[in-house]
Design a protein around this motif. Structure first.
Motif, short mmCIF file in Angstrom:
data_model
loop_
_atom_site.label_atom_id
_atom_site.label_comp_id
_atom_site.label_asym_id
_atom_site.label_seq_id
_atom_site.Cartn_x
_atom_site.Cartn_y
_atom_site.Cartn_z
N THR A 31 34.52 83.37 29.02
CA THR A 31 34.84 82.00 29.45
C THR A 31 36.15 81.48 28.87
OG1 THR A 31 33.58 81.08 27.59
CG2 THR A 31 32.39 81.42 29.67
N GLU A 32 36.82 82.28 28.03
CA GLU A 32 37.99 81.77 27.31
C GLU A 32 39.08 81.24 28.23
OE1 GLU A 32 36.54 84.62 26.83
OE2 GLU A 32 35.88 84.71 24.74
N GLY A 33 39.40 81.98 29.30
CA GLY A 33 40.50 81.58 30.16
C GLY A 33 40.10 80.66 31.29
N GLY A 34 38.82 80.42 31.44
CA GLY A 34 38.37 79.57 32.54
C GLY A 34 38.45 80.28 33.88
N VAL A 35 38.34 79.52 34.94
CA VAL A 35 38.32 80.04 36.31
C VAL A 35 39.74 80.03 36.87
CG1 VAL A 35 37.47 79.68 38.66
CG2 VAL A 35 35.96 79.26 36.70
N ASN A 36 40.12 81.10 37.53
CA ASN A 36 41.38 81.14 38.25
C ASN A 36 41.30 80.14 39.40
OD1 ASN A 36 43.33 81.91 40.32
ND2 ASN A 36 43.70 83.76 39.12
N ASN A 49 39.80 78.50 44.93
CA ASN A 49 40.12 77.69 46.11
C ASN A 49 40.26 78.52 47.37
OD1 ASN A 49 40.11 75.36 44.56
ND2 ASN A 49 42.32 75.40 44.20
N ILE A 50 40.69 79.76 47.24
CA ILE A 50 40.83 80.63 48.40
C ILE A 50 39.54 81.38 48.69
CG2 ILE A 50 41.99 82.69 49.30
CD1 ILE A 50 44.49 81.82 47.76
N SER A 104 43.46 73.14 46.45
CA SER A 104 42.10 72.64 46.65
C SER A 104 41.38 73.55 47.63
CB SER A 104 42.11 71.20 47.20
OG SER A 104 42.49 71.20 48.57
N THR A 105 40.07 73.42 47.69
CA THR A 105 39.31 74.24 48.63
C THR A 105 39.59 73.85 50.08
OG1 THR A 105 37.41 72.76 48.38
CG2 THR A 105 37.42 74.78 47.05
N TYR A 128 39.48 76.51 53.10
CA TYR A 128 38.73 76.41 54.36
C TYR A 128 39.65 76.58 55.57
CZ TYR A 128 34.52 74.88 51.92
OH TYR A 128 33.42 74.83 51.11
N ARG A 129 40.87 76.07 55.47
CA ARG A 129 41.82 76.25 56.56
C ARG A 129 42.21 77.73 56.69
NH1 ARG A 129 43.71 71.24 54.47
NH2 ARG A 129 45.32 72.26 53.20
#
Length: 263
Positions: A100-105, A110-111, A169-170, A174-175
């Motif tokens: 968990t150190e670096g978090g989420v890309n 979002n892609i 953003s997501t 979605y697009r």
């Protein structure tokens, strides 16, 4: 998990008729296989000197929590990827397993999350910024049948026309998913290439093929495409759904000769 890790210290034999093995029926074993392929995929990208700026991601839908997916923990170099370095990301962007150190890309989430949510057939997606895929994407056009490999994508490619290069953003994801439709390749305008497939191995294999096709387009500036009938004929073989997996097998043997490094 009953599967012996020794099975992943060498690659299985391949031949012309080789097909992807069925995913193990045991859920934990199936999860391991997908993580293993994704980790090898990151190592393949690293061997090609892709992702050195932290750009790019290979995802794998979790076979147990099917609305979750795995990808490399942020800040971990591609060349060091192991199965234990992958993080399991939840629909609400949380890491529920892995470092968990670096978090989420953020761009990865979002892609990839919208693609997984809207396309049940996609098990894995691959994207990174490459020497030829990115400049080709700036030309905002599809691949033409100007080489044998380019016929892999004849009738099986799409273009995302959005100018939101950061995909912050997501909504952008979605697009992209909508533009991608049911194709295995989506050219992201001014951004690069994106592939989606039924396994991490196939997504990576198709991505590398797409990069090589982009290279031909960039270098052969006055190329003359073959005819549609001939292109469609070549595509019946070069577009075989299993070919992406077989391409991955060749790449892995050449670029990651010791698969145990990801264990």
């Amino acid at each position: 998990m009953a599967m012996a890790l020794e099975a992943f210290t060498t690659y299985p034999p391949i031949h012309y008729a080789s097909k992807p093995p069925a995913l193990p029926s045991d859920p934990e074993e199936a999860r391991f296989v997908r993580k293993y392929e994704a980790a090898i995929g990151y190592r393949i990208f690293a061997s090609m000197r892709w992702g050195q700026l932290g750009d790019g991601h290979i995802s794998a839908r979790d076979p147990i929590l099917t609305d979750h997916f795995w990808m490399l923990g942020y800040g971990i170099p591609f060349h060091r990827a192991t199965v234990d370095d992958l993080v399991l990301v939840s629909p609400d962007r949380q890491i529920v397993a892995g470092p968990t150190e670096g978090g989420v890309n953020h761009a990865g989430y979002n892609i990839h999350y919208p693609i997984f949510e809207t396309k049940p057939w996609v098990v894995s997606a691959a994207h990174t910024h490459t020497p030829y895929g990115t400049p080709f994407s700036a030309e905002v056009r599809p691949f033409e049948p100007i080489s044998q490999e380019s016929c892999c994508f004849y009738g099986n490619q799409s273009i995302y026309m959005g100018e939101d290069l950061e995909v912050h953003s997501t909504d952008g994801g979605y697009r992209i998913s909508e533009a991608m439709g049911t194709t295995r390749l989506c050219v992201l305008r001014n951004h690069g290439l994106l592939t989606g497939a039924e396994s991490p191995a196939a997504a990576v294999g198709w991505f590398v093929v797409a990069e090589r096709v982009a290279e031909v387009h960039i270098k052969a500036r006055e190329a003359k495409p073959i005819g549609d009938i001939q292109a469609a004929d070549v595509a019946t073989r070069m577009g075989d759904p299993d070919l992406g997996w077989r391409m991955f097998q060749w790449l892995a043997r050449d670029l990651v000769p010791d698969p145990s490094v990801v264990l």
